[in-house]
Design an enzyme around this catalytic site. Structure first.
Site, PDB file in Angstrom:
ATOM      1  N   LYS A 264      11.966  30.440  12.643  1.00 40.79           N
ATOM      2  CA  LYS A 264      12.710  29.713  13.929  1.00 40.79           C
ATOM      3  C   LYS A 264      14.764  30.322  14.010  1.00 40.79           C
ATOM      4  O   LYS A 264      15.195  30.029  12.771  1.00 40.79           O
ATOM      5  CB  LYS A 264      13.070  28.233  13.709  1.00 40.79           C
ATOM      6  CG  LYS A 264      14.136  27.905  14.393  1.00 40.79           C
ATOM      7  CD  LYS A 264      14.239  26.337  14.845  1.00 40.79           C
ATOM      8  CE  LYS A 264      15.305  25.615  15.087  1.00 40.79           C
ATOM      9  NZ  LYS A 264      15.776  24.181  14.196  1.00 40.79           N
ATOM     10  N   ASP A 269      22.753  25.239  16.940  1.00 36.25           N
ATOM     11  CA  ASP A 269      21.914  24.212  18.231  1.00 36.25           C
ATOM     12  C   ASP A 269      22.615  23.299  18.357  1.00 36.25           C
ATOM     13  O   ASP A 269      23.521  21.820  17.669  1.00 36.25           O
ATOM     14  CB  ASP A 269      21.252  23.981  17.040  1.00 36.25           C
ATOM     15  CG  ASP A 269      19.978  22.247  17.992  1.00 36.25           C
ATOM     16  OD1 ASP A 269      20.516  22.946  19.236  1.00 36.25           O
ATOM     17  OD2 ASP A 269      19.366  22.095  17.178  1.00 36.25           O
ATOM     18  N   LYS A 276      23.908  16.782  20.467  1.00 37.13           N
ATOM     19  CA  LYS A 276      23.951  16.330  19.040  1.00 37.13           C
ATOM     20  C   LYS A 276      25.630  15.134  18.715  1.00 37.13           C
ATOM     21  O   LYS A 276      26.020  15.502  20.052  1.00 37.13           O
ATOM     22  CB  LYS A 276      24.238  17.356  18.096  1.00 37.13           C
ATOM     23  CG  LYS A 276      22.752  17.744  17.726  1.00 37.13           C
ATOM     24  CD  LYS A 276      22.305  19.153  16.964  1.00 37.13           C
ATOM     25  CE  LYS A 276      21.234  19.838  16.637  1.00 37.13           C
ATOM     26  NZ  LYS A 276      20.706  19.009  16.212  1.00 37.13           N
ATOM     27  N   ASP A 346      16.530  17.971  22.212  1.00 36.05           N
ATOM     28  CA  ASP A 346      17.266  18.665  21.022  1.00 36.05           C
ATOM     29  C   ASP A 346      16.055  19.006  19.875  1.00 36.05           C
ATOM     30  O   ASP A 346      16.141  19.462  18.736  1.00 36.05           O
ATOM     31  CB  ASP A 346      17.182  17.779  19.916  1.00 36.05           C
ATOM     32  CG  ASP A 346      18.743  17.774  18.634  1.00 36.05           C
ATOM     33  OD1 ASP A 346      18.759  19.327  18.806  1.00 36.05           O
ATOM     34  OD2 ASP A 346      18.700  17.515  17.988  1.00 36.05           O
ATOM     35  N   GLU A 348      14.097  21.431  20.250  1.00 32.10           N
ATOM     36  CA  GLU A 348      13.772  23.199  20.487  1.00 32.10           C
ATOM     37  C   GLU A 348      13.113  24.334  19.682  1.00 32.10           C
ATOM     38  O   GLU A 348      12.012  25.243  20.030  1.00 32.10           O
ATOM     39  CB  GLU A 348      15.331  23.600  21.456  1.00 32.10           C
ATOM     40  CG  GLU A 348      16.110  24.021  20.282  1.00 32.10           C
ATOM     41  CD  GLU A 348      16.245  23.481  18.862  1.00 32.10           C
ATOM     42  OE1 GLU A 348      16.472  23.415  17.842  1.00 32.10           O
ATOM     43  OE2 GLU A 348      16.370  22.061  19.077  1.00 32.10           O
ATOM     44  N   ARG A 350      10.276  23.828  17.066  1.00 36.14           N
ATOM     45  CA  ARG A 350       8.885  23.529  17.452  1.00 36.14           C
ATOM     46  C   ARG A 350       8.651  24.673  19.161  1.00 36.14           C
ATOM     47  O   ARG A 350       7.891  25.267  18.985  1.00 36.14           O
ATOM     48  CB  ARG A 350       8.470  22.706  17.181  1.00 36.14           C
ATOM     49  CG  ARG A 350       8.669  21.822  19.204  1.00 36.14           C
ATOM     50  CD  ARG A 350       8.270  19.996  18.761  1.00 36.14           C
ATOM     51  NE  ARG A 350       9.105  19.562  17.665  1.00 36.14           N
ATOM     52  CZ  ARG A 350       9.599  18.621  17.394  1.00 36.14           C
ATOM     53  NH1 ARG A 350       8.435  17.436  17.413  1.00 36.14           N
ATOM     54  NH2 ARG A 350      10.656  17.915  16.779  1.00 36.14           N
TER      55      ARG A 350
END
Length: 495
Positions: A264, A269, A276, A346, A348, A350
């Site tokens: 990944k 993020d 977040k 959030d 993301e 996967r």
């Protein structure tokens, strides 16, 4: 830091400090170190003989002999012989290295491997001893200076490690493995504005070209042609374009597909629209640790010249809340045709992994292992350990053995079918999160499983990828998690 190997224990080393170790209850040095006695001085032997040093694990004593060639001699306790592990040696070497750095010693001589070699009752072979000592020294001496403009503090410039010629290759192997991990750490520690998806892809391509790894970098247009709509969906909120990177090393083995590593690569993020909290968000630059681990592992595979066919894949993107960002409730297609309802932006990681795992099918792999800083739930469940899930018991056993050798704590979690029940959507084939809070790490793995048709293991490294404080050979910041696990797994895969 430069690591220099010397083959003769009695060789004169122009270093002010010597580092060695003894086992619990021992009052003499290892037989391998006997030729060094003249340089250490009689006072060192007298001190050990006195029994004042117990040799317990964690015990350290500094001597200023006066009658030897070294200004100072540091003696570390090894603990009980039958309890010594490879990772204990890594930690010992890392702690010794950090102690030397802290004392601003420009050069020192390590006899830690020789302190173990030749001692009866130790369950480690000599090659493993010297490999892990070299590995721990380099890992423990890592420092990321980044973009500081002040002068770096004085640290060790050169460490001299005694290694008999018969085990020099083992020590060099440890050095290579450590350097691949350090490369990954550098990528992860880099600020997100200096490590965008294209920067990460460029770094992977430079590594590949330098070490004979075939590499292909896909831009947005190629990603669109490959129908990776989940990756494209995650990247929509950012001005930075996504990248997909394919690395290959070695030659196919008859009757066995390649071993594939997947990572990944979220270079920052924010959580997207499901943003977040502000606290510690600056650490979200490390959300590409999985991709960095694949780069570091492929570097190790190439430098070790492992036999077989190895593939490294990673998807790289930012996850930002821009005007075009994916919204909760949106539906995106995936590379393999499954539609996904996005409940939480959030979740993301996967999504981009799903497209990467789907592409891995093109190689007809013998096995695929992915790693990702995927879920906060894994940190809650396991702390700094790696959560492992998969669909193949034999592969899981091999990954577990590689992790145990590498000193990476790993715990397998169950993959019962009912954990996927919450992934059912009313408007799409899947939703990217379940409706509840339970078993979030496992439900994420169950989502990924939908995109596999090969032996597969998923490693959730969310808790293992970042260190809040110095510990052994893991300094504060990026740990380089899973690089050494992948390397060990690759080393034995085609034998």
């Amino acid at each position: 830091m430069k690591l220099r190997l010397v083959a003769r224990v009695e060789a004169r080393v122009p270093a002010p400090v010597a580092v060695l170790a003894v086992f619990e209850g021992s009052r003499t040095l290892s037989p391998v170190l006997e030729p060094l006695q003249a340089q250490l001085g009689d006072s060192v032997a007298a001190f050990l003989k006195s029994g004042a040093f117990k040799g317990e694990s964690g015990e350290v004593r500094e001597l200023t002999p006066g009658d030897g060639k070294f200004e100072r001699v540091l003696i570390f306790g090894l603990g009980k012989k039958d309890k010594l592990t490879a990772d204990a040696l890594r930690k010992l070497a890392g702690n010794a290295q950090r102690r030397m750095d802290g004392a601003k010693i420009p050069k020192y001589a390590s006899y830690l491997g020789a302190s173990v070699d030749g001692v009866k009752g130790v369950g480690l072979d000599a090659a493993t001893v010297y490999e892990t000592i070299a590995e721990g020294m380099l890992l423990g001496g890592y420092q990321y200076r980044g973009y500081k403009t002040d002068k770096a503090p004085q640290r060790v410039d050169e460490a001299v490690l005694f290694v008999p010629r018969a085990h020099a290759d083992a020590a060099k192997r440890g050095q290579i493995i450590a350097e691949g991990t350090l490369y990954a750490r550098d990528l992860i520690n880099s600020p997100a504005n200096y490590m965008t998806p294209s920067d990460l892809a460029d770094a992977a391509a430079r590594m590949a070209r330098n070490h004979g790894v075939k590499v292909t970098v896909w831009n947005r247009q190629r990603i669109e042609r490959e129908r990776m709509h989940l990756l494209l969906g995650v990247s929509r909120g950012s001005v930075e374009e996504p990248r997909f990177v394919v690395m290959e090393y070695g030659k196919p083995v008859k009757g066995k597909g390649p071993l594939v590593f997947v990572g990944k690569g979220i270079t920052f993020d924010s959580g997207g629209i499901s943003i977040k909290p502000a606290a510690n968000m600056e650490q979200m630059k490390y959300d590409m640790s999985g991709a960095a681990a694949v780069v570091g592992a492929m570097m190790n595979v190439a430098r070790l010249q492992l036999k077989g066919h190895f593939v490294g894949l990673f998807a790289a993107s930012e996850n930002m809340p821009g005007g075009k960002a994916t919204k909760p409730g949106d539906v995106h297609n995936s590379r393999d045709g499954k539609t996904v309802e996005i409940i939480n932006t959030d979740a993301e990681g996967r999504l981009i992994l799903a497209d990467a795992l789907s592409y891995a099918k093109e190689f007809k792999p013998s096995a695929v292992v992915d790693n990702a800083t995927l879920t906060g739930a894994c940190v809650i469940a396991l702390g700094h350990a790696i959560g492992a899930m998969g669909n193949d018991a034999a592969l899981m056993d091999r990954v577990r053995a590689a992790a145990e050798y590498s000193g990476e704590r790993l715990w397998e979690l169950p993959m019962w079918d009912e954990y996927a029940d919450g992934l059912k959507s009313a408007v799409a084939d899947l939703r990217n999160v379940t409706g509840g809070r339970g078993a979030g790490t496992i439900s994420a793995a169950k989502f990924l499983e939908k995109f596999t048709d090969y032996p597969w293991v998923h490693l959730d490294i969310a808790g293992a990828a970042w260190e809040d404080k110095d510990s052994g050979y893991r300094p504060r910041g990026a740990a380089g998690a899973a690089v050494r696990v992948f390397t060990k797994l690759a080393d034995g895969w085609f034998r």
